[in-house]
Design an enzyme around this catalytic site. Sequence first.
Site, PDB file in Angstrom:
ATOM      1  N   ARG A   1       0.819  -1.212   0.000  1.00  0.00           N
ATOM      2  CA  ARG A   1       0.000   0.000   0.000  1.00  0.00           C
ATOM      3  C   ARG A   1       0.857   1.268   0.000  1.00  0.00           C
ATOM      4  NH1 ARG A   1      -3.955   1.473   4.954  1.00  0.00           N
ATOM      5  NH2 ARG A   1      -2.267   0.400   6.018  1.00  0.00           N
TER       6      ARG A   1
ATOM      7  N   HIS B   1       5.250 -25.319  16.007  1.00  0.00           N
ATOM      8  CA  HIS B   1       6.555 -25.926  15.696  1.00  0.00           C
ATOM      9  C   HIS B   1       6.848 -27.167  16.553  1.00  0.00           C
ATOM     10  CE1 HIS B   1       6.999 -22.336  13.458  1.00  0.00           C
ATOM     11  NE2 HIS B   1       7.463 -21.564  14.422  1.00  0.00           N
TER      12      HIS B   1
ATOM     13  N   GLU C   1      16.097 -20.049  21.984  1.00  0.00           N
ATOM     14  CA  GLU C   1      16.520 -18.856  21.246  1.00  0.00           C
ATOM     15  C   GLU C   1      17.295 -17.928  22.161  1.00  0.00           C
ATOM     16  OE1 GLU C   1      13.585 -17.318  18.213  1.00  0.00           O
ATOM     17  OE2 GLU C   1      12.236 -18.041  19.762  1.00  0.00           O
TER      18      GLU C   1
ATOM     19  N   ASP D   1       3.026 -19.310  20.396  1.00  0.00           N
ATOM     20  CA  ASP D   1       3.983 -18.920  19.357  1.00  0.00           C
ATOM     21  C   ASP D   1       4.816 -20.114  18.881  1.00  0.00           C
ATOM     22  OD1 ASP D   1       5.283 -16.914  17.746  1.00  0.00           O
ATOM     23  OD2 ASP D   1       6.992 -16.937  19.119  1.00  0.00           O
TER      24      ASP D   1
ATOM     25  N   LYS E   1       1.538 -18.392  10.046  1.00  0.00           N
ATOM     26  CA  LYS E   1       1.092 -18.369  11.415  1.00  0.00           C
ATOM     27  C   LYS E   1       1.238 -16.946  11.962  1.00  0.00           C
ATOM     28  CE  LYS E   1       3.974 -19.618  14.742  1.00  0.00           C
ATOM     29  NZ  LYS E   1       4.885 -18.554  15.158  1.00  0.00           N
TER      30      LYS E   1
ATOM     31  N   LYS F   1      12.770 -27.469   7.406  1.00  0.00           N
ATOM     32  CA  LYS F   1      14.205 -27.521   7.740  1.00  0.00           C
ATOM     33  C   LYS F   1      14.786 -28.867   7.315  1.00  0.00           C
ATOM     34  CE  LYS F   1      13.865 -24.113  11.413  1.00  0.00           C
ATOM     35  NZ  LYS F   1      14.811 -23.030  11.511  1.00  0.00           N
TER      36      LYS F   1
ATOM     37  N   LYS G   1      12.656 -17.787  24.933  1.00  0.00           N
ATOM     38  CA  LYS G   1      13.411 -16.631  24.425  1.00  0.00           C
ATOM     39  C   LYS G   1      14.488 -16.294  25.444  1.00  0.00           C
ATOM     40  CE  LYS G   1      10.447 -15.206  21.026  1.00  0.00           C
ATOM     41  NZ  LYS G   1      10.901 -15.437  19.656  1.00  0.00           N
TER      42      LYS G   1
ATOM     43  N   HIS H   1       7.333 -23.255   9.238  1.00  0.00           N
ATOM     44  CA  HIS H   1       8.634 -23.310   8.555  1.00  0.00           C
ATOM     45  C   HIS H   1       9.559 -24.370   9.151  1.00  0.00           C
ATOM     46  CE1 HIS H   1       9.896 -20.573  11.806  1.00  0.00           C
ATOM     47  NE2 HIS H   1      11.137 -20.859  11.505  1.00  0.00           N
TER      48      HIS H   1
HETATM   49  C1  BG6 Z   1       8.519 -18.053  14.676  1.00  0.00           C
HETATM   50  C2  BG6 Z   1       8.169 -17.402  15.988  1.00  0.00           C
HETATM   51  O1  BG6 Z   1       7.472 -18.874  14.241  1.00  0.00           O
HETATM   52  O2  BG6 Z   1       9.697 -18.843  14.840  1.00  0.00           O
HETATM   53  C3  BG6 Z   1       9.324 -16.558  16.489  1.00  0.00           C
HETATM   54  O3  BG6 Z   1       7.024 -16.580  15.812  1.00  0.00           O
HETATM   55  C4  BG6 Z   1      10.590 -17.384  16.551  1.00  0.00           C
HETATM   56  O4  BG6 Z   1       9.027 -16.015  17.773  1.00  0.00           O
HETATM   57  C5  BG6 Z   1      10.839 -18.105  15.233  1.00  0.00           C
HETATM   58  O5  BG6 Z   1      11.668 -16.507  16.834  1.00  0.00           O
HETATM   59  C6  BG6 Z   1      11.995 -19.080  15.351  1.00  0.00           C
HETATM   60  O6  BG6 Z   1      12.322 -19.593  14.086  1.00  0.00           O
HETATM   61  P1  BG6 Z   1      13.810 -20.035  13.740  1.00  0.00           P
HETATM   62  O7  BG6 Z   1      13.720 -20.711  12.429  1.00  0.00           O
HETATM   63  O8  BG6 Z   1      14.632 -18.784  13.723  1.00  0.00           O
HETATM   64  O9  BG6 Z   1      14.244 -20.949  14.853  1.00  0.00           O
END
Ligand code: BG6
Length: 487
Positions: free
Chosen positions: A48, A237, A213, A232, A145, A179, A337, A175
Amino acid sequence: MQTDSSFTFVLFGGTGDLSMRKILPALFEAHRAGGMLADSGKIVAVARHVADRAAYIDWVNEHVKPHVSKNGVDETAWASFLDRIEFVKIDLGNPEDFTLLRDALSGRPGIRVFYLATGPSLFVPICHALASVGLNENSRIVLEKPLGYDLKSSNAINDAVGEIFAEEQIYRIDHYLGKEPVQNLLALRFGNVLFEPLWRREWVESIQITIAEELGVEARGDFYDNTGALRDMVQNHLLQLLSIVAMEPPHSMDSDSVRDEKLRVLRALKPIDPRDIGKVAVRGQYHAGGIRGSAVPAYATEPGVKPDSTTETFVALKVEIENWRWAGVPFFLRTGKRLADRVAEIVVNFRAVPHSALGASALRGGANRLVIRLQPNETIRLYCLAKQPGEGMNLASVHLDLAFDRFFREGQMEAYQRLLLDVINGRLALFVRRDEQEAAWRWVEPILNEWAASNKPPKPYAAGTWGPAAASAMLAQHGTCWLEEEN
Ligand code: BG6
């Protein structure tokens, strides 16, 4: 594999963070590799706040280019990639603008892909607007998501999208399924006779799945504070990884065979009794601490986060699967996190030998273990006991390494690249089917409800550690501990 027909890849949210960091870089890699994308395939970005194509290309040069090719950009490939990009300016709040998109797409050969890299609140309006100009035919739609906030809201989105697109047109991205090591886990299990006979309760003591993470909530404080780690990371995942680890061998790798088996696992998850929640679920929130020598602030002081937030940034769970293969085997899941390291891995702990003729060292834990590491490095490592050199029979843990980059120097793909090629080529196996998503929500919802009702704050942990002590205590009760130091 090259796409056999042409395609038009329409990217909603063309100037968003995801387009910048993941989607456009992944499409570039597929383009650069050569032979993966049909030459006539086009990318139509929709946004936009950008005036025209020239301005969009400027944006791509400035924001996307820094995210492509770790080893430097191939300028010739980059220039020809830009030639694939077209642009349509649309205000998503204004459904009439979709006639512009219809006109831009009219007469093009091949399949249309609509990738919704937007907030979920726009999914349904975009689908309606696409249908109003007849663009839902001969198309695939990709949903990112978070798909909903709970079972009810996820059903509402799926119902509305399902009125416009058939299930086989809908690609729900997780995603983690793209992997490479996750694919390799399937190859290892179902391509060899070695592991499958041991892949069951008789030989497996416990399984751990960790996605840790170092990053905090970055610029997403507001979103994350309304979401939390369970929604999340666990609902999608972690449960997807669990279902791949635990599923029965599928009849074939076609999309429904794989997804049927995953669904069976998700439906067999033992429901969590609210009275047991303290024993099987730990939630935490990071306080100020340090990561790799740098001080990091507490979650509650991050931009966009409520100062009195009780949102969890860490979850650890003990999960059980109620079927013959896995009855009684604990699956420990963990994510957070601002933890001590960035690592994602699956650890299969096999049982010790029942009797040791070789002395007590053969009964120690830590060997008889398979570690499938998804990141940062992609390896599969099998730990066994071997005799230490020298006098006597002292056993020590050694490992066999399957380092993919040594065996396969070429052809490694990022998760998004694989998944986008799958969408373009119509392969659904690595996308989440609606019933899987529902089963996952159904299982996590009682935990969410119980936490919301209990009013207990999450347990604190210092940023840069492995989370609250309670997560370790939960495993200690089962005579085990988290694997934390392997590299
Ligand atoms: C996302 C989450 O789906 O996956 C994020 O919303 C997270 O919070 C991320 O950081 C982690 O993905 P990856 O591939 O970097 O481990």
